[in-house]
Design an enzyme around this catalytic site. Structure first.
Site, PDB file in Angstrom:
ATOM      1  N   ASN A  91       0.850  -1.202   0.000  1.00 27.32           N
ATOM      2  CA  ASN A  91       0.000   0.000   0.000  1.00 27.32           C
ATOM      3  C   ASN A  91       0.881   1.246   0.000  1.00 27.32           C
ATOM      4  O   ASN A  91       1.966   1.245   0.579  1.00 27.32           O
ATOM      5  CB  ASN A  91      -0.860  -0.015   1.282  1.00 27.32           C
ATOM      6  CG  ASN A  91      -1.769   1.194   1.395  1.00 27.32           C
ATOM      7  OD1 ASN A  91      -2.492   1.545   0.453  1.00 27.32           O
ATOM      8  ND2 ASN A  91      -1.745   1.856   2.546  1.00 27.32           N
TER       9      ASN A  91
ATOM     10  N   HIS B 218       0.908   5.083   1.371  1.00 25.33           N
ATOM     11  CA  HIS B 218       0.211   5.976   2.308  1.00 25.33           C
ATOM     12  C   HIS B 218       0.895   7.347   2.271  1.00 25.33           C
ATOM     13  O   HIS B 218       2.124   7.429   2.334  1.00 25.33           O
ATOM     14  CB  HIS B 218       0.239   5.406   3.729  1.00 25.33           C
ATOM     15  CG  HIS B 218      -0.524   6.258   4.687  1.00 25.33           C
ATOM     16  ND1 HIS B 218      -1.909   6.242   4.742  1.00 25.33           N
ATOM     17  CD2 HIS B 218      -0.123   7.193   5.583  1.00 25.33           C
ATOM     18  CE1 HIS B 218      -2.304   7.127   5.643  1.00 25.33           C
ATOM     19  NE2 HIS B 218      -1.251   7.713   6.177  1.00 25.33           N
TER      20      HIS B 218
HETATM   21  C1  GAR Z   1      -2.790   9.056  -2.737  1.00 26.53           C
HETATM   22  O1  GAR Z   1      -2.302  10.225  -2.157  1.00 26.53           O
HETATM   23  C2  GAR Z   1      -2.557   7.877  -1.811  1.00 26.53           C
HETATM   24  O2  GAR Z   1      -1.367   7.953  -1.099  1.00 26.53           O
HETATM   25  C3  GAR Z   1      -3.753   7.992  -0.901  1.00 26.53           C
HETATM   26  O3  GAR Z   1      -4.819   8.320  -1.757  1.00 26.53           O
HETATM   27  C4  GAR Z   1      -4.320   9.095  -2.851  1.00 26.53           C
HETATM   28  C5  GAR Z   1      -4.815   8.488  -4.147  1.00 26.53           C
HETATM   29  O4  GAR Z   1      -4.472   9.284  -5.256  1.00 26.53           O
HETATM   30  N1  GAR Z   1      -3.967   6.781  -0.170  1.00 26.53           N
HETATM   31  C6  GAR Z   1      -4.403   6.766   1.100  1.00 26.53           C
HETATM   32  O5  GAR Z   1      -4.682   7.765   1.725  1.00 26.53           O
HETATM   33  C7  GAR Z   1      -4.498   5.369   1.727  1.00 26.53           C
HETATM   34  N2  GAR Z   1      -4.674   5.454   3.136  1.00 26.53           N
HETATM   35  P1  GAR Z   1      -4.444   8.700  -6.743  1.00 26.53           P
HETATM   36  O6  GAR Z   1      -5.798   8.012  -6.989  1.00 26.53           O
HETATM   37  O7  GAR Z   1      -4.276   9.902  -7.608  1.00 26.53           O
HETATM   38  O8  GAR Z   1      -3.301   7.730  -6.870  1.00 26.53           O
END
Ligand code: GAR
Length: 197
Positions: free
Chosen positions: A108, A110
């Site tokens: 994952n 984060h």
């Molecule tokens: C990203 O910033 C990722 O790190 C976060 O969601 C966003 C998705 O962006 N994930 C979390 O917060 C997981 N806990 P994306 O769809 O443009 O890749």
């Protein structure tokens, strides 16, 4: 060749970073076998389609119970039979049976330096809002293996990013993506695919 499944919920910029890194040879010996979204409106599904990658939507909204969704999700994953599952902005709790079956094979990304600003309720923009509220000067991103907890699994890679004076949550989110997420997620996949972990 490492066959990966990428799970997404939203815009899919991390998915795009993986697609680009494979095309540029920065991720070696890796193929995206499929992209799964829990959200049929996710722009990430468009990105998959544009890159000619199989994509599917498995939404909790289509099932009466969480158990039924969990089973359908796991059945779909087993059909794909990936070597590695990459959660790239996937905002669904992974079913325990899936964690058990794919232990050490789910990673994952984060958007903070774990163990700061992580755990239940910390996702997406909220992570950056909390970091700014606390007044930290440095934040970043973490790639980790997924276990039963929320953001508790073994850490693979981290990268720090400076907070700038006057940052809004969105500005900070964008900088963390550009300077950390889009770099370390492809890097982690490349390391796993080439036994360099
Ligand atoms: C990203 O910033 C990722 O790190 C976060 O969601 C966003 C998705 O962006 N994930 C979390 O917060 C997981 N806990 P994306 O769809 O443009 O890749």
């Amino acid at each position: 060749m490492l066959n990966i499944l990428v799970c997404v919920s939203g815009g899919g910029t991390n998915l795009q970073a993986i697609i680009d890194a494979i095309n540029e040879g920065k991720i070696r010996n890796t193929k995206i076998k499929c992209v799964i979204s829990n959200n049929e409106g996710a722009f990430a599904l468009e990105r998959a389609k544009n890159a000619g990658i199989d994509a599917a939507c498995v939404s909790p909204k289509s099932y009466e119970t969480r158990e039924a969704f969990n089973k359908a999700f796991l059945d779909k994953v087993n059909e794909i039979n990936p070597d590695l599952i990459v959660l790239a902005g996937f905002l669904v709790v992974i079913p325990p049976a899936m964690i058990e079956q794919y232990r050490g094979k789910i990673i994952n990304i984060h958007p903070s330096l774990i163990p700061s600003f992580c755990g239940t309720g910390y996702y997406g923009l909220k992570v950056h809002e909390k970091a700014l509220e606390r007044g930290v000067k440095v934040t970043g991103a973490t790639v980790h293996f997924v276990d039963e907890g929320t953001d508790t699994g073994p850490i693979i890679l981290q990268k720090a990013v400076n907070v700038e004076k006057g940052d809004t949550p969105k500005q900070l989110q964008q900088r963390v993506m550009e300077q950390a997420e889009w770099i370390i997620l492809p890097q982690a996949i490349d390391m796993i695919a080439n036994n360099e972990l």
